[in-house]
Write an enzyme that holds these catalytic residues in place. Structure first.
Site, PDB file in Angstrom:
ATOM      1  CG  HIS A 155     -32.721  -2.598 -29.362  1.00 58.88           C
ATOM      2  ND1 HIS A 155     -31.469  -2.663 -29.909  1.00 58.88           N
ATOM      3  CD2 HIS A 155     -33.573  -2.363 -30.392  1.00 58.88           C
ATOM      4  CE1 HIS A 155     -31.558  -2.485 -31.218  1.00 58.88           C
ATOM      5  NE2 HIS A 155     -32.815  -2.303 -31.538  1.00 58.88           N
ATOM      6  CE  LYS A 198     -26.141  -2.644 -36.901  1.00 61.86           C
ATOM      7  NZ  LYS A 198     -26.940  -1.466 -37.296  1.00 61.86           N
ATOM      8  CG  HIS A 225     -28.809   0.021 -28.877  1.00 62.93           C
ATOM      9  ND1 HIS A 225     -29.940   0.746 -28.631  1.00 62.93           N
ATOM     10  CD2 HIS A 225     -28.811  -0.240 -30.201  1.00 62.93           C
ATOM     11  CE1 HIS A 225     -30.608   0.931 -29.754  1.00 62.93           C
ATOM     12  NE2 HIS A 225     -29.943   0.332 -30.727  1.00 62.93           N
TER      13      HIS A 225
END
Length: 543
Positions: free
Chosen positions: A113, A107, A110
């Protein structure tokens, strides 16, 4: 506040106490302000327990004490302490495990994070500064039904491991998004994904693809971390705490009646009068059950004094449940456990639209800095390169984030983040470069000791009063885990220093006076340099 200055103030207070038959308990809160009219420093002392100085039993209690200190004494003590690097000894260092960043494999890294990464890095840095033993831990999500969905997508699209060699995270993310849309409408797909995850937990499935994706992800993440100047001591994986690995914990939780079986077959615990699912009906693990196992394991491995989880506000219920359940199982594990919460960033996007990958954010910041530096009159062409622009872009994003109160959501604005004339990271980098340039080009030598008789200007006394606050600012920021305390201190200091540049000249002054003035500027740069590094920013020396 430096140890020399604190010792000097304690001596002043001791003399006052003896003379007036007083006793004192704490000197933790010391506020120093330069009095321009009387040319002295006003000192206000209070104590954390709000008792401060007490008169003898026959007199009245006093919660604070005001007195004045000679200007030259303060200036000499502050500047000598900074020049000689005197720092208070931490007599009770702690072992602190900090779990931060923690993205999921396959993933994108983003914005959420991003906040966890830079706030966690700051908390790690400031605790290291105070000589605590810091263990930086990155707990990567590589387990759960999400991986079942990803595997379904890889199989259905006939994606081989060779396909994953070029831009792997983007490809994996696109696969995950597509299959998620299909699963939202097709229950068969959801069930297949759950079955796949259940099989890998029970060791019934080939893990070659999963292992390859883990290796790809960690390689990509380390590139981003290197760009941000962040290193971890340990990488952990959710899969370290899969079904087989934590069977004994399930048994303990059931034996102690912390867990009960719901009518649906799920294993649940009561937390604050609500039912919380800990294991699925087929005994597959959940994020919570894996976190319970991880916390117990970390306590046994590290024997930590504190365990900090730097995770956004949305996970408050999760950590409440985690700490409650583990506390009932093993109380000593949770004494130092804390969920360090933070708010969300809104409105961060690039020219291409909504940001998905952190690298997009950093590339956009670098691109904007290139444009800005080309247009700036102050840019030195010799310093104009990709690395400098990248550092400036990262500085802008980091300081714009860290100047916010940690728990608040905030709206991101590119223009505000990248401005060079307001309170921004660019302004702090520019000041650091300007101070370094003065040291290199003034023609003066920084003296080993301060002679305050050459430092008569009011603005110097004002700047020294700010420098005297440095240690207390760092202590407060460490205790409250709030980077904005340091950032806003630096903004205020920089405003005073810019005024000092205008009013106090090093070049053209007499040799001794120039040398002593340069010492003041040097001490400012030292404070700025230390602060930027604690915040996770690489100081620039030319721009």
């Amino acid at each position: 506040m430096g140890t020399k200055l604190k010792s000097m103030l304690i001596e002043q207070v001791t003399n006052y106490a003896v003379k007036n038959n007083c006793s004192y308990n704490h000197l933790t809160n010391i506020n120093l302000l330069y009095n321009t009219k009387e040319k002295v420093y006003d000192v206000h002392l209070t104590s954390q327990n709000k008792q401060g100085l007490k008169r003898s039993q026959n007199g009245l209690d006093s919660e604070s004490l005001y007195f004045q200190v000679d200007k030259t004494l303060v200036i000499k003590n502050v500047l000598d302490s900074l020049k000689q690097n005197t720092q208070e000894i931490n007599e009770n260092p702690e072992k602190i495990v900090i779990d931060f960043s923690s993205p999921n494999i396959a993933k994108p890294f983003h914005v959420g994070h991003l906040r966890s990464t830079i706030i966690g890095n700051f908390i790690s840095n400031i605790n290291s500064y105070f000589h605590n033993e810091v263990i930086r831990l990155n707990y990567l999500g590589d387990w759960g039904t999400q991986f079942g969905l990803l595997q379904y997508g890889i199989n259905s699209k006939n994606i081989s491991l060779n396909h994953l060699k070029e831009n792997p995270i983007k490809l994996l993310y696109d696969i995950y998004v597509d299959v998620n849309k299909i699963a939202s409408k097709d229950e068969t797909v959801r069930n297949d994904a759950k079955k796949y995850f259940s099989d890998i937990e029970e060791g019934k499935s080939n893990l070659e693809t999963w292992q390859a994706i883990r290796e790809i992800t960690i390689k990509e993440l380390e590139t981003v971390y290197e760009r941000l100047g962040i290193k971890f001591d340990y990488y952990e994986w959710e899969s370290d705490y899969n079904g087989k690995a934590i069977n004994n914990i399930l048994e303990q939780l059931e034996k102690t009646k912390i867990l009960t079986t719901h009518e649906t077959g799920k294993k649940i615990a009561k937390v604050n009068n609500r039912d919380v699912t800990v294991f699925k009906s087929d005994n597959s693990t959940l994020y919570l059950s894996r976190d319970i196992a991880a916390l117990l394991n970390r306590f046994n491995r590290f024997k930590f004094d504190k365990m900090l989880y730097v995770v956004d506000n949305a996970q408050t219920d999760h950590f409440t449940a985690l700490i409650d359940i583990v506390g009932r199982l093993k109380k000593e594990c949770i004494r130092g456990c804390e969920h360090v919460k933070f708010g969300r960033i809104k409105g961060m996007s690039t020219r291409q639209g909504n940001v998905v990958f952190l690298n997009d954010i950093l590339d956009e910041a670098k691109s904007k800095m290139v444009e800005q530096q080309l247009q700036s009159k102050n840019t030195r062409q010799t310093a104009m390169n990709e690395e400098t622009c990248d550092t400036l872009g990262i500085t802008a994003v980091l300081i714009n984030d860290l100047k916010q109160r940690r728990t608040k959501d905030y709206e991101f604005d590119w223009d505000r983040a990248l401005q060079s004339d307001g309170d921004s990271g660019i302004k702090l980098q520019y000041l650091h470069c300007r101070l370094w340039s003065l040291e290199q080009n003034s023609g003066s030598i920084i003296p080993d000791f301060c002679d305050p008789n050459f430092l008569d200007e009011d603005i110097i006394a004002v700047v020294v009063a700010e420098l005297a606050k440095f240690d207390n600012v760092l202590k407060r920021a460490c205790e409250e885990k709030e980077a904005c305390i340091i950032v806003n201190y630096l903004f205020k200091l920089s405003r005073h220093v810019n005024r000092m540049f205008n009013e106090v000249k090093v070049k053209g002054a007499g040799e001794e006076q120039a040398s002593q003035r340069l010492l003041v500027f040097y001490c400012v740069r030292k404070v700025l340099n230390t602060s930027l590094k604690i915040l996770g920013v690489k100081p620039l020396y030319e721009m």
